[in-house]
Design an enzyme around this catalytic site. Structure first.
Site, short mmCIF file in Angstrom:
data_model
loop_
_atom_site.label_atom_id
_atom_site.label_comp_id
_atom_site.label_asym_id
_atom_site.label_seq_id
_atom_site.Cartn_x
_atom_site.Cartn_y
_atom_site.Cartn_z
N TYR A 249 4.22 5.93 10.53
CA TYR A 249 3.40 4.76 10.16
C TYR A 249 4.24 3.75 9.39
CZ TYR A 249 -0.88 2.20 9.02
OH TYR A 249 -1.85 1.24 8.94
N LYS B 206 1.47 -1.06 15.10
CA LYS B 206 2.88 -1.15 15.46
C LYS B 206 3.30 -2.41 16.22
CE LYS B 206 4.62 2.47 13.70
NZ LYS B 206 4.68 1.99 12.34
N PRO C 205 -3.95 -0.86 18.74
CA PRO C 205 -3.67 -1.25 17.35
C PRO C 205 -3.81 -0.12 16.30
CG PRO C 205 -5.75 -2.19 18.08
CD PRO C 205 -5.13 -1.55 19.28
N TYR D 245 -9.03 4.82 7.64
CA TYR D 245 -9.19 5.14 9.05
C TYR D 245 -10.26 6.22 9.13
CZ TYR D 245 -4.87 2.63 10.25
OH TYR D 245 -3.91 1.66 10.45
N HIS E 142 0.85 -1.19 0.00
CA HIS E 142 0.00 0.00 0.00
C HIS E 142 0.89 1.24 0.00
CE1 HIS E 142 -3.93 -1.95 1.68
NE2 HIS E 142 -3.26 -2.78 0.90
P1 RFL Z 1 2.60 -12.95 20.76
O1 RFL Z 1 2.23 -12.91 19.32
O2 RFL Z 1 1.54 -12.76 21.76
O3 RFL Z 1 3.35 -14.35 21.00
C1 RFL Z 1 3.63 -14.81 22.30
C2 RFL Z 1 3.65 -16.33 22.26
O4 RFL Z 1 4.04 -16.81 23.55
C3 RFL Z 1 3.23 -17.92 23.87
N1 RFL Z 1 3.21 -18.08 25.33
C4 RFL Z 1 3.87 -19.06 25.99
N2 RFL Z 1 4.66 -20.04 25.55
C5 RFL Z 1 5.17 -20.89 26.45
N3 RFL Z 1 4.89 -20.81 27.77
C6 RFL Z 1 4.11 -19.84 28.26
N4 RFL Z 1 3.83 -19.79 29.58
C7 RFL Z 1 3.56 -18.91 27.36
N5 RFL Z 1 2.72 -17.85 27.48
C8 RFL Z 1 2.53 -17.36 26.24
C9 RFL Z 1 1.88 -17.56 23.28
O5 RFL Z 1 1.08 -18.71 23.09
C10 RFL Z 1 2.27 -16.90 21.97
O6 RFL Z 1 2.34 -17.80 20.89
O7 RFL Z 1 3.74 -11.89 21.09
P2 RFL Z 1 4.91 -11.26 20.19
O8 RFL Z 1 5.72 -12.32 19.51
O9 RFL Z 1 5.57 -10.28 21.07
O10 RFL Z 1 4.16 -10.49 19.01
C11 RFL Z 1 3.38 -9.35 19.26
C12 RFL Z 1 2.23 -9.25 18.25
O11 RFL Z 1 1.55 -10.50 18.20
C13 RFL Z 1 1.25 -8.13 18.59
O12 RFL Z 1 1.95 -6.98 19.03
C14 RFL Z 1 0.37 -7.73 17.38
O13 RFL Z 1 -0.54 -8.73 17.04
C15 RFL Z 1 -0.38 -6.43 17.68
N6 RFL Z 1 -1.27 -6.01 16.57
C16 RFL Z 1 -0.76 -5.39 15.43
N7 RFL Z 1 0.57 -5.23 15.27
C17 RFL Z 1 1.06 -4.69 14.10
O14 RFL Z 1 2.28 -4.53 13.99
N8 RFL Z 1 0.24 -4.32 13.06
C18 RFL Z 1 -1.10 -4.46 13.14
O15 RFL Z 1 -1.78 -4.17 12.16
C19 RFL Z 1 -1.66 -4.98 14.37
N9 RFL Z 1 -2.98 -5.14 14.49
C20 RFL Z 1 -2.64 -6.22 16.66
C21 RFL Z 1 -3.49 -5.77 15.60
C22 RFL Z 1 -3.20 -6.90 17.73
C23 RFL Z 1 -4.56 -7.07 17.78
N10 RFL Z 1 -5.06 -7.78 18.90
C24 RFL Z 1 -5.80 -8.97 18.75
C25 RFL Z 1 -4.55 -7.45 20.20
C26 RFL Z 1 -4.84 -5.94 15.63
C27 RFL Z 1 -5.40 -6.57 16.75
C28 RFL Z 1 -6.90 -6.69 16.77
C1 PHB Z 2 -5.46 -5.12 10.30
O1 PHB Z 2 -5.54 -5.26 9.04
O2 PHB Z 2 -5.72 -6.06 11.06
C2 PHB Z 2 -5.10 -3.81 10.86
C3 PHB Z 2 -4.78 -2.77 10.03
C4 PHB Z 2 -4.43 -1.54 10.57
C5 PHB Z 2 -4.43 -1.35 11.94
C6 PHB Z 2 -4.74 -2.41 12.78
C7 PHB Z 2 -5.08 -3.65 12.25
O3 PHB Z 2 -4.11 -0.14 12.46
#
Ligand code: RFL
Ligand code: PHB
Length: 399
Positions: A387, A299, A295, A204, A74
Site C-alpha cells: 500500500y 495505485k 481504485p 476500508y 496517514h
Molecule cells: P489521466 O489522469 O487520465 O490523464 C490523461 C490526460 O490525457 C488527456 N487526453 C488527451 N489529450 C490530448 N489529446 C487527446 N486525444 C487526449 N485524450 C486524453 C486527458 O484529457 C487527460 O488530461 O492519466 P494519467 O496521467 O495516466 O494518470 C492516471 C490517474 O489519473 C489515475 O490512475 C488515477 O486517478 C486513479 N485513481 C487513483 N489513483 C491513485 O494512485 N490513488 C487513488 O487514491 C486513486 N483513486 C482513482 C481513484 C481513479 C478514480 N476514478 C475516477 C477512475 C479514485 C477514482 C474514483
Molecule cells: C480517495 O480518497 O479518493 C481514495 C482513497 C483510497 C482509495 C481510493 C480513493 O483506495
C-alpha cells in the site's frame, strides 16, 4: 505551424505533467498537448492517495510545498469487517506513511510550476494524431485552440500519457500488442460531502451489504465511496439513501460517521487492464494509457508517476550518453511493477467487496482472508508494504 521539440507529451494528467518536470530538470525540452481546458483538468475529482515514493519525488522536484502544508500524512489504514475494527499500522510495520492529497491539487501544483518555467502546455488542442512512430522522426499534429491551422510537432520521442481513452495506444499495431482485461461486476459511487473528518485514517469497510470507504480531503470536505452495481444509475441514489447505506456499512461500536451536505456524486466502474508492451518504436505509453487498476489499492496515480520516472531516466541516458538500453527495456522495467500493482489492487478488491451470487464457501474464505491480515503480523506487513510503496526506481536515479 511547424514546431520542433525533443519530447512530445500527449496528455496533461499526472503522467504527462510529471514527465515534463523530470525532463526539464535535465534540460530536455518537451511540449505537452492536452485536449481539455486548464479549468477542467484542475477541477476533475479523482484519486487521493499518494504513495511514499510519490511524495518524496514531489518534494525533491520542489513541487511539494502545498502538499506538505495541506496534505494529510496517514500512518496506517483501518480495516473494518462487519463492525470489527483493525488498524494496519504502516509506520510500525514498514516504517512508511502515505499522504492524502487530491489528484486535482497535484495537477494544479504541477501545471502552475510548469507554466512558471515557461511550459509549454497547450490546452484545448483538437484532432491529436501521431505519425511515423516507428521512425527516428516521429511527429504529432493537432489543431490549437482558436486556430484552424494545423500545428505540427516534430520530435525525437512521443510520450503517450493520454489516459485509457487517448489515441496513443492504438499506434502499437494490434499484432504487436497483448491486452489483458478484467471487469469487476461492481462500481464505486463516490461523493464529496461538507463535513468534518470522521476518522484520522482511511477506513476500508467490508460489510455483508457491500464495501464502503471513508476517505478525506480537508478539515471541511470528506470523500466517501460505496460499492454499487456496475450499471447502477446515479439517479437511484438520493442523498438520504447514500447516507443511510454509508452509516449501515461503516457502523462500529463507539464510532459514528459524521454526515453533511453532498456537493458532488458520481459512479465509476471497476476494472483491471494491462497493455504489453508499453512501447513501440519511438512511442512510449505511461500511466492509464497503458494500464488501469481498480481504485481499492489506491495505485493508479502512483503507477503513472512510477512509469515516467523510468521513462525520464531512459531519455536522459539517451541524450547524455547516447545510450538506448534503458529505453529498450522501458516496458519490461515498468511491467514488473505494474503487474505487482495489478495483483495488489485485485487482492484488495476481491478481499473487500461483496461479490454478487457469491457461494457461501467463498464468502467464508473471504472473511478468513481478512482475519488472516488481522491475526498475522506478516500478512499485515505485506499489505502495508504494497500500500505504501511499490516504486522501484531509486529517487536519485531521476534527479
Ligand atoms: P489521466 O489522469 O487520465 O490523464 C490523461 C490526460 O490525457 C488527456 N487526453 C488527451 N489529450 C490530448 N489529446 C487527446 N486525444 C487526449 N485524450 C486524453 C486527458 O484529457 C487527460 O488530461 O492519466 P494519467 O496521467 O495516466 O494518470 C492516471 C490517474 O489519473 C489515475 O490512475 C488515477 O486517478 C486513479 N485513481 C487513483 N489513483 C491513485 O494512485 N490513488 C487513488 O487514491 C486513486 N483513486 C482513482 C481513484 C481513479 C478514480 N476514478 C475516477 C477512475 C479514485 C477514482 C474514483
Ligand atoms: C480517495 O480518497 O479518493 C481514495 C482513497 C483510497 C482509495 C481510493 C480513493 O483506495
Amino acid at each position: 505551424m511547424r514546431v520542433r521539440t525533443q519530447v512530445a507529451i500527449i496528455g496533461a494528467g499526472p503522467a504527462g505533467l510529471m514527465l515534463s518536470h523530470l525532463l526539464h530538470r535535465h534540460g530536455i525540452e518537451s511540449v505537452v498537448l492536452e485536449c481539455r481546458s486548464r479549468e477542467e483538468i484542475e477541477g476533475t475529482i479523482r484519486a487521493g492517495v499518494l504513495e511514499f515514493g510519490t511524495t518524496r519525488l514531489m518534494t525533491a522536484l520542489d513541487l511539494g510545498a502545498r502538499m506538505e502544508r495541506e496534505g494529510h500524512v496517514h500512518d496506517g489504514i483501518e480495516l473494518r469487517v462487519n463492525g470489527r475494527r483493525f488498524k494496519v499500522d504502516f509506520q510500525e510495520l514498514v516504517g512508511k506513511t502515505i499522504t492524502v492529497y487530491a489528484q486535482h491539487e497535484v495537477i494544479k501544483d504541477l501545471v502552475a510550476a510548469r507554466m512558471a518555467q515557461g511550459g509549454p502546455i497547450l490546452f484545448e488542442v483538437a484532432d491529436v494524431a501521431l505519425h511515423d512512430v516507428d521512425s527516428h522522426h516521429p511527429r504529432v499534429t493537432c489543431r490549437v485552440a482558436g486556430s484552424d491551422e494545423v500545428y505540427e510537432l516534430e520530435c525525437d520521442f512521443i510520450a503517450g500519457c493520454d489516459g485509457y481513452h487517448g489515441p496513443s495506444r492504438q499506434h502499437i499495431p494490434a499484432s504487436a500488442r497483448n491486452e489483458y482485461h478484467k471487469v469487476y461486476p461492481y462500481g464505486w459511487l463516490g461523493i464529496l460531502a461538507e463535513a468534518p473528518p470522521s476518522s484520522p485514517i482511511l477506513i476500508y469497510s467490508h460489510h455483508a451489504g457491500g464495501f464502503a470507504l471513508v476517505s478525506t480531503r480537508s478539515p471541511e470536505i470528506q470523500r466517501l465511496y460505496l460499492q454499487v452495481d456496475r450499471d447502477e444509475d446515479i439517479r437511484n441514489w438520493s442523498d438520504d439513501r447514500i447516507w443511510t447505506e454509508l452509516h449501515r456499512r461503516t457502523a462500529a461500536d463507539g464510532w459514528r460517521l459524521i454526515d453533511g451536505p453532498i456537493i458532488q456524486k458520481s459512479i465509476v466502474g471497476m476494472r483491471s487492464f494491462v497493455c504489453d508492451p508499453m512501447q513501440y518504436g519511438r512511442l512510449f505509453l505511461a500511466g492509464d494509457a497503458a494500464h488501469i487498476v481498480p481504485p481499492t489499492g489506491a495505485k493508479g496515480l502512483n503507477l503513472a508517476v512510477g512509469d515516467v520516472q523510468v521513462l525520464a531516466r531512459g531519455i536522459v541516458a539517451y541524450y547524455r550518453e547516447g545510450r538506448t538500453d534503458l529505453l529498450a527495456s522501458y516496458s519490461a522495467t515498468c511491467l514488473d511493477r505494474v503487474w505487482r500493482a495489478e495483483r495488489f489492487s485485485w487482492y484488495m478488491t476481491m478481499m473487500l467487496h461483496r461479490h454478487p451470487n457469491q457461494a457461501e464457501f467463498d464468502y467464508r474464505i473471504q472473511l478468513a482472508e481478512l482475519a488472516h491480515v488481522m491475526h498475522s503480523r506478516h500478512a499485515a506487513a505485506a499489505l502495508a508494504e504494497c500500500y505504501t510503496d511499490l516504486s522501484t526506481e531509486p529517487l536519485e536515479s531521476v534527479l
